[in-house]
Design an enzyme around this catalytic site. Structure first.
Site, mmCIF file in Angstrom:
data_model
loop_
_atom_site.group_PDB
_atom_site.id
_atom_site.type_symbol
_atom_site.label_atom_id
_atom_site.label_comp_id
_atom_site.label_asym_id
_atom_site.label_seq_id
_atom_site.Cartn_x
_atom_site.Cartn_y
_atom_site.Cartn_z
ATOM 1 N N ASP A 63 -4.688 7.852 3.824
ATOM 2 C CA ASP A 63 -4.408 6.444 4.211
ATOM 3 C C ASP A 63 -5.310 5.913 5.133
ATOM 4 O O ASP A 63 -5.919 6.792 6.058
ATOM 5 C CB ASP A 63 -2.899 6.612 4.557
ATOM 6 C CG ASP A 63 -2.170 5.111 4.553
ATOM 7 O OD1 ASP A 63 -2.634 4.383 3.951
ATOM 8 O OD2 ASP A 63 -1.238 5.060 5.253
ATOM 9 N N GLU A 64 -5.294 4.499 5.264
ATOM 10 C CA GLU A 64 -6.262 4.053 6.096
ATOM 11 C C GLU A 64 -7.615 4.386 6.262
ATOM 12 O O GLU A 64 -8.210 4.792 7.097
ATOM 13 C CB GLU A 64 -5.545 3.901 7.683
ATOM 14 C CG GLU A 64 -4.124 3.537 7.717
ATOM 15 C CD GLU A 64 -4.229 2.047 7.678
ATOM 16 O OE1 GLU A 64 -5.189 1.435 7.509
ATOM 17 O OE2 GLU A 64 -2.880 1.356 7.835
ATOM 18 N N LYS B 77 0.705 -1.059 -0.035
ATOM 19 C CA LYS B 77 0.098 0.058 -0.155
ATOM 20 C C LYS B 77 0.858 1.352 0.123
ATOM 21 O O LYS B 77 0.701 2.246 -0.775
ATOM 22 C CB LYS B 77 -0.934 -0.064 1.269
ATOM 23 C CG LYS B 77 -1.598 1.206 1.326
ATOM 24 C CD LYS B 77 -2.228 1.169 2.870
ATOM 25 C CE LYS B 77 -1.188 1.416 3.910
ATOM 26 N NZ LYS B 77 -1.843 1.308 5.329
ATOM 27 N N THR B 78 1.863 1.420 0.967
ATOM 28 C CA THR B 78 2.609 2.409 1.114
ATOM 29 C C THR B 78 3.566 2.661 -0.095
ATOM 30 O O THR B 78 3.674 3.905 -0.738
ATOM 31 C CB THR B 78 3.587 2.449 2.257
ATOM 32 O OG1 THR B 78 2.688 2.189 3.520
ATOM 33 C CG2 THR B 78 4.440 3.735 2.548
ATOM 34 N N GLN C 275 -10.136 -4.646 7.251
ATOM 35 C CA GLN C 275 -9.183 -4.303 8.634
ATOM 36 C C GLN C 275 -9.830 -3.240 9.453
ATOM 37 O O GLN C 275 -9.102 -2.540 10.075
ATOM 38 C CB GLN C 275 -7.901 -3.988 8.069
ATOM 39 C CG GLN C 275 -6.989 -5.137 7.394
ATOM 40 C CD GLN C 275 -5.369 -4.610 7.014
ATOM 41 O OE1 GLN C 275 -4.790 -4.609 8.063
ATOM 42 N NE2 GLN C 275 -5.466 -4.675 5.919
ATOM 43 N N ARG D 157 -0.653 -10.515 10.491
ATOM 44 C CA ARG D 157 0.451 -10.240 11.033
ATOM 45 C C ARG D 157 1.411 -11.116 10.710
ATOM 46 O O ARG D 157 2.803 -10.765 10.710
ATOM 47 C CB ARG D 157 0.370 -9.788 12.284
ATOM 48 C CG ARG D 157 -0.730 -8.680 13.002
ATOM 49 C CD ARG D 157 -0.526 -7.611 12.187
ATOM 50 N NE ARG D 157 -1.856 -7.515 10.971
ATOM 51 C CZ ARG D 157 -1.605 -6.854 10.193
ATOM 52 N NH1 ARG D 157 -0.616 -6.027 9.865
ATOM 53 N NH2 ARG D 157 -2.582 -6.935 9.168
#
Length: 670
Positions: free
Chosen positions: A215-216, A36-37, A246, A602
């Protein structure tokens, strides 16, 4: 850092599609570990390479850590002078910028204070004492939570407008404005108010930021969505990145509908799904996909990886929480010894903070370093809050909560009677306590000793205020001098009970002075105010803690979001724990399932999920039932074990054996 040449060919097809869409609304559905980043920063670099001025780009994140990471990544892809012009900040930081320039249109002064944590609690506690009757009681924490929910969701704080909490809310908001102060929720609320209510302010910010990235996005609330739409205007050059799978902060006000109903806010957006995962193995991702598909109304996506992995996901039935902790610690020791894994490679995830105790005990017993995420922030420590209060009062004398905190701290002869009289007079006159203390009438009404102490205190503040707030002021050096002049460290030494406490508190004071000096060396005009804004905007407490410490990570599922570990133990998978017992009452079972999904994703290489037949609570064993979520997992890549297989110890509980037998049958292993 050396600048890397940006190349579209380095991206996978979905990432490239997202990067190349520039005009109009764009929704990037970025699954866990899908780069994503990298995609967002590549998009920024691509826009600059295409001639869009860097100063017109705004990227908004939720945490300082995420903002810093994005800033560093972009700096590695574009020319240094361009990187400096891009605005990358948190929502709250963006709101501070808007309000520092325009809050006067709402009847505040521009030198407002930002109240957080103990400042808010102190104010609410004072108001509860003032408003409550003999038989009434209200917890300040509960009151603040309801006030925050009211501001963020636009719902009444109580069904009864004449209730104590409703009275406290009205008084709290009025008092904050009187003190020329705002809280974190106000930052968003007032920024939206000034943008929506003042076209000239809105036009100025829209002209400044012609392209917006968020973002998010699944974590945004109602006010944050209003802020984004207010800034976007008719251009609608809005790119949001998020993953509805998420979305785990509904309890904090996050609105999953912002991402699920994105088309309602921005018409006909381009939707790009990032599904190729670069973090985990196929068994881990297959297991994650199998649990999240049980949620209804989600945006369909399926994580996949080119890494087949060498291990299935393990599900282990444990007799009790002591044995669960023992197994985990035994395997950590073995992994460290035989596979040369660092302790940092291991993480134990759980639903609630209280579940960490047996693991902490075992890790201590074997002298294994560990870190518990979510300890007390440096800026929340008492001595640090005391000294920050001095700085807040120097920047904003109308800040009553911080003024009262420092008025007789260290003791300087201003007693409780004088303080009570000053606060009472300020209420009667509708002005700040500082104004009362500074009036000749008040000074004449108190005994000579108290009057002299008040005058000394006011003189102290006035002597430091102007030089510390002047442009390019040496406020770090002056602050160190102030700390010495008031004898703060000597006072601390006298109040500490042990040498260890004394050393710790003295070190905290030294660290604070050093951080102010360091900030002075890096900032320009309005340096002290910027330092205080930065402290108030400190959002990354848990994430900062994990960077500074080393060892096995013990971490709640909520705090684990955004992190990754080679080896993960997902402990305590029992009904009433995950899903939490409250989820049935509150209708949040889907969010609990997303929390499980976040935990699974994770893990990079190895994942163990465990549940117990009993747990020790208040000194007594209490029977437990395995989580119903375990029955929703596809068994294709699961290896199911009982504790005796792994630790050569008998399992006496029928529940563990029943589940073991059932899952073995599902896997066709008899």
């Amino acid at each position: 850092m050396a600048r890397q040449k940006f190349r579209l060919s380095d991206l996978n097809p979905a990432q490239r599609e997202a990067v190349e869409h520039i005009e109009g609304p764009l929704l990037i559905l970025a699954g866990a570990g899908t780069g994503k980043t990298r995609t967002v920063t590549a998009r920024i670099a691509h826009m600059i390479a295409g001639g869009i001025p860097a100063r017109q780009l705004l990227a908004v994140t939720f945490t300082n850590k995420a903002a810093n990471e994005m800033r560093e990544r972009v700096a590695g892809m574009v020319a240094a002078e361009e990187a400096k012009k891009i605005t990358v900040c948190t929502f709250h930081s963006l709101c501070v910028r808007v309000l520092r320039s325009s809050i006067d249109r709402l009847g505040y002064k521009k030198n407002f204070s930002i109240y957080t944590g103990s400042d808010q609690t102190g104010l609410v506690r004072k108001l509860i004492a003032r408003k409550s009757g003999k038989d009434e009681n209200l917890d300040p924490g509960v009151a603040l939570a309801l006030i925050s929910r009211s501001k963020n969701k636009g719902v009444p704080v109580s069904d009864r407008p004449d209730s104590l909490v409703a009275e406290v809310e009205r008084a709290y908001n009025a008092e904050l404005k009187l003190l020329n102060a705002v809280d974190f929720d106000d930052l968003l609320l007032l920024a939206v108010e000034v943008l929506e209510g003042h076209p000239e302010v809105r036009g100025e910010w829209r002209e400044r930021f012609r392209h917006i990235m968020v973002d998010e996005f699944q974590d945004t609330n109602r006010l944050q969505m209003q802020l984004v739409t207010a800034l976007a205007g008719e251009r609608q050059n809005v790119c949001v990145v998020g993953d509805d799978d998420q979305s785990i902060y509904g309890w904090r006000g996050a609105e999953i509908s912002n991402i699920l109903d994105f088309e309602r806010f921005f018409a006909s957006p381009k939707v790009v799904k990032l599904e190729q995962n670069y973090r985990s193995t196929t068994p881990i991702l297959h297991t994650a996909n199998s649990i999240i598909r049980h949620n209804s109304g989600r945006r369909e996506k399926r994580l996949w990886s080119e890494n087949p992995g060498s291990e299935n996901v393990r599900v282990v039935a444990m007799p009790d929480d002591g044995e669960e902790a023992q197994l985990v610690v035994d395997e950590i020791i073995e992994g460290n010894a035989t596979e040369r894994r660092r302790y940092d490679d291991f993480a134990v995830l759980f639903r609630t903070n209280g579940q960490s105790r047996p693991f902490e005990s075992k890790l201590r017993e074997y002298k294994i370093p560990y870190r518990v995420i979510g300890g007390q922030s440096f800026f929340d420590r008492r001595e640090v809050k005391d000294l920050l209060a001095y700085l807040q009062v120097l920047a904003n004398p109308d800040d009553d909560v911080n003024l009262l905190r420092v008025l007789n701290n260290p003791p300087r002869g201003i007693g409780n009677a004088t303080v009570s009289l000053a606060t009472e007079r300020s209420r009667e006159l509708g002005c700040g306590v500082f104004e009362v203390l500074d009036s000749g009438e008040f000074q004449a009404s108190v005994p000579p000793k108290s009057r002299a102490a008040v005058l000394d205190f006011l003189t102290l503040l006035e002597r430091y205020r102007e030089p510390m707030l002047a442009p390019s002021a040496p406020y770090g050096t002056l602050f160190a001098k102030l700390v010495d002049e008031i004898g703060f460290v000597d006072y601390l030494r006298r109040t500490c009970k042990t040498d260890g406490e004394k050393e710790g508190r003295e070190r905290n004071v030294a660290d604070l002075v050093e951080s102010v000096r360091d900030h002075e060396g890096r900032s320009g005009r309005r340096g002290l105010q910027r330092f205080l804004d930065g402290v108030a905007l400190q959002q990354d407490r848990e994430e900062d803690d994990i960077e500074k410490q080393q060892g096995v990570s013990l971490i709640t599922l909520h705090a684990a979001k955004g992190l990754e570990f080679p080896v993960v133990y997902l402990a305590g998978m029992e009904e009433g724990v995950l899903p939490h017992k409250r989820s049935l009452e509150e209708g949040t079972r889907d969010e609990e399932r997303r929390l499980f999904y976040v935990g699974i994703t994770r893990a990079m290489q190895r994942l163990t999920i465990s549940f117990c037949s009993s747990r020790i609570r208040y000194g007594e064993p209490v029977p437990c039932q395995r989580s119903s979520f375990l029955d929703e997992l596809d068994p294709t890549y699961l290896d199911v074990h009982s504790y005796d297989e792994l630790a050569a110890a008998p399992v006496e509980e029928d529940a563990a054996l029943d589940y073991f037998a059932k899952m073995k049958a599902m896997l066709g292993e008899g």
